[in-house]
Design a protein around this motif. Structure first.
Motif, PDB file in Angstrom:
ATOM      1  N   LYS A   1     -52.490  44.860 -38.410  1.00  0.00           N
ATOM      2  CA  LYS A   1     -53.217  45.511 -37.310  1.00  0.00           C
ATOM      3  C   LYS A   1     -54.061  46.693 -37.812  1.00  0.00           C
ATOM      4  CE  LYS A   1     -49.331  48.482 -35.903  1.00  0.00           C
ATOM      5  NZ  LYS A   1     -49.763  49.703 -36.557  1.00  0.00           N
ATOM      6  N   ASP A   2     -53.736  47.237 -38.976  1.00  0.00           N
ATOM      7  CA  ASP A   2     -54.470  48.389 -39.506  1.00  0.00           C
ATOM      8  C   ASP A   2     -55.469  48.008 -40.601  1.00  0.00           C
ATOM      9  OD1 ASP A   2     -53.182  50.248 -37.853  1.00  0.00           O
ATOM     10  OD2 ASP A   2     -51.438  50.292 -39.186  1.00  0.00           O
ATOM     11  N   ALA A   3     -55.654  46.718 -40.824  1.00  0.00           N
ATOM     12  CA  ALA A   3     -56.486  46.277 -41.959  1.00  0.00           C
ATOM     13  C   ALA A   3     -57.923  46.804 -41.867  1.00  0.00           C
ATOM     14  CB  ALA A   3     -56.477  44.750 -42.054  1.00  0.00           C
ATOM     15  N   GLU A   4     -58.480  46.809 -40.657  1.00  0.00           N
ATOM     16  CA  GLU A   4     -59.887  47.253 -40.538  1.00  0.00           C
ATOM     17  C   GLU A   4     -60.034  48.717 -40.926  1.00  0.00           C
ATOM     18  OE1 GLU A   4     -62.507  45.469 -40.635  1.00  0.00           O
ATOM     19  OE2 GLU A   4     -60.994  43.909 -40.632  1.00  0.00           O
ATOM     20  N   GLN A   5     -59.089  49.528 -40.467  1.00  0.00           N
ATOM     21  CA  GLN A   5     -59.122  50.960 -40.812  1.00  0.00           C
ATOM     22  C   GLN A   5     -58.980  51.156 -42.320  1.00  0.00           C
ATOM     23  OE1 GLN A   5     -57.429  54.276 -38.656  1.00  0.00           O
ATOM     24  NE2 GLN A   5     -56.314  52.766 -37.427  1.00  0.00           N
ATOM     25  N   VAL A   6     -58.071  50.401 -42.925  1.00  0.00           N
ATOM     26  CA  VAL A   6     -57.848  50.538 -44.372  1.00  0.00           C
ATOM     27  C   VAL A   6     -59.125  50.151 -45.120  1.00  0.00           C
ATOM     28  CG1 VAL A   6     -56.534  49.649 -46.347  1.00  0.00           C
ATOM     29  CG2 VAL A   6     -55.361  50.204 -44.213  1.00  0.00           C
ATOM     30  N   ARG A   7     -59.792  49.085 -44.661  1.00  0.00           N
ATOM     31  CA  ARG A   7     -61.053  48.660 -45.304  1.00  0.00           C
ATOM     32  C   ARG A   7     -62.102  49.758 -45.182  1.00  0.00           C
ATOM     33  NH1 ARG A   7     -60.059  43.213 -43.404  1.00  0.00           N
ATOM     34  NH2 ARG A   7     -59.814  41.884 -45.227  1.00  0.00           N
ATOM     35  N   ALA A   8     -62.104  50.452 -44.060  1.00  0.00           N
ATOM     36  CA  ALA A   8     -63.111  51.507 -43.866  1.00  0.00           C
ATOM     37  C   ALA A   8     -62.839  52.690 -44.801  1.00  0.00           C
ATOM     38  CB  ALA A   8     -63.098  51.957 -42.406  1.00  0.00           C
TER      39      ALA A   8
ATOM     40  N   LEU B   1     -47.305  41.740 -43.024  1.00  0.00           N
ATOM     41  CA  LEU B   1     -47.364  42.689 -44.146  1.00  0.00           C
ATOM     42  C   LEU B   1     -48.577  42.410 -45.041  1.00  0.00           C
ATOM     43  CD1 LEU B   1     -45.828  44.998 -45.580  1.00  0.00           C
ATOM     44  CD2 LEU B   1     -44.599  43.258 -46.872  1.00  0.00           C
ATOM     45  N   CYS B   2     -49.350  43.461 -45.303  1.00  0.00           N
ATOM     46  CA  CYS B   2     -50.558  43.317 -46.133  1.00  0.00           C
ATOM     47  C   CYS B   2     -50.436  44.140 -47.404  1.00  0.00           C
ATOM     48  CB  CYS B   2     -51.791  43.819 -45.383  1.00  0.00           C
ATOM     49  SG  CYS B   2     -52.239  42.784 -43.996  1.00  0.00           S
ATOM     50  N   ILE B   3     -51.100  43.645 -48.433  1.00  0.00           N
ATOM     51  CA  ILE B   3     -51.234  44.385 -49.687  1.00  0.00           C
ATOM     52  C   ILE B   3     -52.723  44.590 -49.900  1.00  0.00           C
ATOM     53  CG2 ILE B   3     -50.953  44.237 -52.198  1.00  0.00           C
ATOM     54  CD1 ILE B   3     -48.242  43.989 -51.462  1.00  0.00           C
ATOM     55  N   GLY B   4     -53.113  45.794 -50.200  1.00  0.00           N
ATOM     56  CA  GLY B   4     -54.529  46.075 -50.491  1.00  0.00           C
ATOM     57  C   GLY B   4     -54.672  46.411 -51.966  1.00  0.00           C
ATOM     58  N   LEU B   5     -55.455  45.606 -52.672  1.00  0.00           N
ATOM     59  CA  LEU B   5     -55.629  45.858 -54.105  1.00  0.00           C
ATOM     60  C   LEU B   5     -56.789  46.826 -54.292  1.00  0.00           C
ATOM     61  CD1 LEU B   5     -55.279  42.189 -55.435  1.00  0.00           C
ATOM     62  CD2 LEU B   5     -53.496  43.914 -55.150  1.00  0.00           C
ATOM     63  N   VAL B   6     -56.479  47.990 -54.788  1.00  0.00           N
ATOM     64  CA  VAL B   6     -57.520  48.994 -55.054  1.00  0.00           C
ATOM     65  C   VAL B   6     -57.756  48.986 -56.555  1.00  0.00           C
ATOM     66  CG1 VAL B   6     -58.169  51.423 -54.840  1.00  0.00           C
ATOM     67  CG2 VAL B   6     -56.715  50.364 -53.113  1.00  0.00           C
TER      68      VAL B   6
ATOM     69  N   PHE C   1     -61.040  52.575 -47.685  1.00  0.00           N
ATOM     70  CA  PHE C   1     -61.053  52.169 -49.106  1.00  0.00           C
ATOM     71  C   PHE C   1     -62.070  51.047 -49.296  1.00  0.00           C
ATOM     72  CE2 PHE C   1     -56.917  54.127 -48.573  1.00  0.00           C
ATOM     73  CZ  PHE C   1     -56.772  54.872 -49.730  1.00  0.00           C
ATOM     74  N   PRO C   2     -63.370  51.405 -49.356  1.00  0.00           N
ATOM     75  CA  PRO C   2     -64.376  50.357 -49.500  1.00  0.00           C
ATOM     76  C   PRO C   2     -64.100  49.560 -50.775  1.00  0.00           C
ATOM     77  CG  PRO C   2     -65.396  52.525 -49.184  1.00  0.00           C
ATOM     78  CD  PRO C   2     -63.933  52.755 -49.377  1.00  0.00           C
ATOM     79  N   GLY C   3     -64.223  48.256 -50.704  1.00  0.00           N
ATOM     80  CA  GLY C   3     -63.987  47.426 -51.892  1.00  0.00           C
ATOM     81  C   GLY C   3     -62.549  46.969 -52.030  1.00  0.00           C
ATOM     82  N   VAL C   4     -61.660  47.472 -51.175  1.00  0.00           N
ATOM     83  CA  VAL C   4     -60.255  47.047 -51.275  1.00  0.00           C
ATOM     84  C   VAL C   4     -60.166  45.543 -51.001  1.00  0.00           C
ATOM     85  CG1 VAL C   4     -59.731  47.524 -48.830  1.00  0.00           C
ATOM     86  CG2 VAL C   4     -57.888  47.540 -50.499  1.00  0.00           C
ATOM     87  N   GLU C   5     -59.329  44.856 -51.766  1.00  0.00           N
ATOM     88  CA  GLU C   5     -59.114  43.434 -51.492  1.00  0.00           C
ATOM     89  C   GLU C   5     -57.818  43.298 -50.702  1.00  0.00           C
ATOM     90  OE1 GLU C   5     -58.968  39.077 -53.566  1.00  0.00           O
ATOM     91  OE2 GLU C   5     -59.411  40.800 -54.799  1.00  0.00           O
ATOM     92  N   VAL C   6     -57.939  42.806 -49.474  1.00  0.00           N
ATOM     93  CA  VAL C   6     -56.773  42.744 -48.593  1.00  0.00           C
ATOM     94  C   VAL C   6     -56.131  41.361 -48.656  1.00  0.00           C
ATOM     95  CG1 VAL C   6     -55.986  42.908 -46.197  1.00  0.00           C
ATOM     96  CG2 VAL C   6     -57.714  44.507 -47.065  1.00  0.00           C
ATOM     97  N   LEU C   7     -54.839  41.344 -48.959  1.00  0.00           N
ATOM     98  CA  LEU C   7     -54.095  40.086 -49.011  1.00  0.00           C
ATOM     99  C   LEU C   7     -52.981  40.144 -47.958  1.00  0.00           C
ATOM    100  CD1 LEU C   7     -53.499  39.914 -52.868  1.00  0.00           C
ATOM    101  CD2 LEU C   7     -55.371  38.877 -51.575  1.00  0.00           C
ATOM    102  N   GLN C   8     -52.748  39.001 -47.358  1.00  0.00           N
ATOM    103  CA  GLN C   8     -51.644  38.907 -46.383  1.00  0.00           C
ATOM    104  C   GLN C   8     -50.790  37.740 -46.851  1.00  0.00           C
ATOM    105  OE1 GLN C   8     -53.226  39.024 -42.397  1.00  0.00           O
ATOM    106  NE2 GLN C   8     -51.191  38.891 -41.497  1.00  0.00           N
ATOM    107  N   PRO C   9     -49.954  37.979 -47.885  1.00  0.00           N
ATOM    108  CA  PRO C   9     -49.347  36.857 -48.624  1.00  0.00           C
ATOM    109  C   PRO C   9     -48.502  35.915 -47.778  1.00  0.00           C
ATOM    110  CG  PRO C   9     -48.854  38.974 -49.689  1.00  0.00           C
ATOM    111  CD  PRO C   9     -49.519  39.287 -48.396  1.00  0.00           C
ATOM    112  N   GLN C  10     -47.901  36.428 -46.687  1.00  0.00           N
ATOM    113  CA  GLN C  10     -47.007  35.544 -45.933  1.00  0.00           C
ATOM    114  C   GLN C  10     -47.563  35.174 -44.559  1.00  0.00           C
ATOM    115  OE1 GLN C  10     -43.644  38.305 -46.639  1.00  0.00           O
ATOM    116  NE2 GLN C  10     -42.535  36.492 -47.229  1.00  0.00           N
ATOM    117  N   ALA C  11     -48.898  35.342 -44.407  1.00  0.00           N
ATOM    118  CA  ALA C  11     -49.514  34.988 -43.129  1.00  0.00           C
ATOM    119  C   ALA C  11     -49.321  33.497 -42.884  1.00  0.00           C
ATOM    120  CB  ALA C  11     -50.987  35.324 -43.144  1.00  0.00           C
ATOM    121  N   THR C  12     -49.061  33.153 -41.628  1.00  0.00           N
ATOM    122  CA  THR C  12     -48.823  31.717 -41.361  1.00  0.00           C
ATOM    123  C   THR C  12     -50.121  31.047 -40.898  1.00  0.00           C
ATOM    124  OG1 THR C  12     -47.937  32.493 -39.270  1.00  0.00           O
ATOM    125  CG2 THR C  12     -46.369  31.714 -40.920  1.00  0.00           C
TER     126      THR C  12
END
Ligand code: DP6
Length: 333
Positions: free
Chosen positions: A313-320, A194-199, A322-333
């Motif tokens: 899995k969709d992080a790259e698309q989201v970055r494209a 699960l990712c959170i993107g800070l816009v 929403f330029p400048g979005v800060e992507v966090l994956q708080p529970q990544a292991t």
């Protein structure tokens, strides 16, 4: 004063060291609510009208350092800048610290460093007060457990009680008048993808505090009576979504919950809107992307910035998109 009585009860449970440490230090993550806290049953103790559920943001949050200083009044630093003692935030810090001073003449130096924009709807007061409660526990060596630390954090800011423990955190509304059963507790499930993107659309301070907005909504919105049922339904759906790792259910529920909270605010009088034109454009972007098949949702708090919800899995698309979005994956292991 009710807060003093709660503090006395809790500190009786802790260790009672004769003196304090040289320094107290702690970090607390900020948290983003997927099911919002909006409305109180007790404004002094920050007891909520409903339960809520959040996700802690791992490394994003506040560090607090406490020292005793030999002067008649406290000094506060926020992100390297001294705070004027008359600002609303300084007053809140002072009132909070008054609950814990061993003597009236005891003054603190408080240094809070955040790595999120202050007052831009990214729950900086949540991690600020949570880090302060944890730093006090360190400074006075109370050795309190997480439940009582969560209750102490809540006395500073309601949502701070969800910033003591990691991951998904449920804030139990409780029924007791003193709120000893109203605290944050982590769910056992995690969701590493699960990712959170800070816009971040603006870092400007919000014109109306969430505290004031919440009070006005409860006092004037004719829709507010529908909120407890909405929360009950959404909380159950979110817990189901987390248990079954059903992202569509999580995203739909969180977005609908946030939009309902903002609808309550629009129906308050005078009306409240935290959205900027850019906020609405970003929401429309999310809706369009969803129509095109991308699994993306948003949530919004008491500020104009959006937090996007998506899977790794969709992080790259989201970055494209929403330029400048800060992507966090708080529970990544
Ligand atoms: C929109 O915790 O800042 O972020 O208890 O008065 O300090 P006080 O309010 P606060 O409110 C947060 C509101 C919110 C929703 C949420 O975090 O659940």
């Amino acid at each position: 004063m009710k807060k003093k009585a709660v503090v006395a009860t809790i500190l009786d449970l802790g260790r009672q060291p004769a003196s304090h440490q040289e320094m107290g230090h702690a970090f607390a993550p900020t948290n983003i609510a997927l099911c919002k806290y909006w409305g109180k049953r007790d404004t002094e103790l920050n007891l909520p009208a409903t339960p809520s559920l959040s996700l802690s943001l791992g490394q994003k949050g506040a560090s607090c350092t406490l020292r005793r200083i030999d002067q008649a009044y406290d000094t506060y630093f926020l992100n390297g800048q001294p705070l004027e003692l008359l600002t609303p935030f300084s007053q809140r810090l002072k009132n909070y610290l008054d609950l814990f001073r061993p003597a009236d003449s005891f003054s603190f130096q408080v240094t809070i460093q955040t790595n999120i924009p202050v007052a831009a709807g990214l729950a900086s007061s949540a991690c600020g007060f949570a880090s302060l409660a944890l730093a006090l526990n360190d400074f006075f060596a109370w050795e309190l457990d997480q439940r009582h630390l969560s209750i102490l954090a809540r006395l500073g800011s309601g949502s701070a009680c969800r910033s003591i423990t990691p991951g998904f955190v449920e804030w139990h509304e409780g029924v007791l008048a003193d709120g000893m059963d109203s605290y944050g507790e982590s769910l056992k499930e995690a969701w590493p993808e699960l990712c959170i993107g800070l816009v971040i659309l603006t870092e400007k301070e919000k014109p109306l505090s969430s505290r004031a907005a919440m009070e006005r909504t409860v006092a004037t919105s004719h829709l507010y009576s529908s909120w407890p049922l909405k929360v009950k339904t959404d909380l159950a759906l979110l817990k189901q979504a987390i248990k079954e790792q059903d992202f569509k259910l999580l995203g739909e529920t969180a977005e609908s919950n946030a939009l309902t909270m903002h609808a309550l605010m629009l129906s308050a009088w005078p009306p409240i809107s935290y959205a900027l034109p850019e906020t609405v454009l970003a929401m429309q972007r999310v809706w369009e992307l969803r129509q095109d098949g991308l699994a993306i949702y948003f949530t919004q708090d008491a500020g104009p910035n959006l937090k996007l919800l998506f899977l790794a899995k969709d992080a790259e698309q989201v970055r494209a998109y929403f330029p400048g979005v800060e992507v966090l994956q708080p529970q990544a292991t």
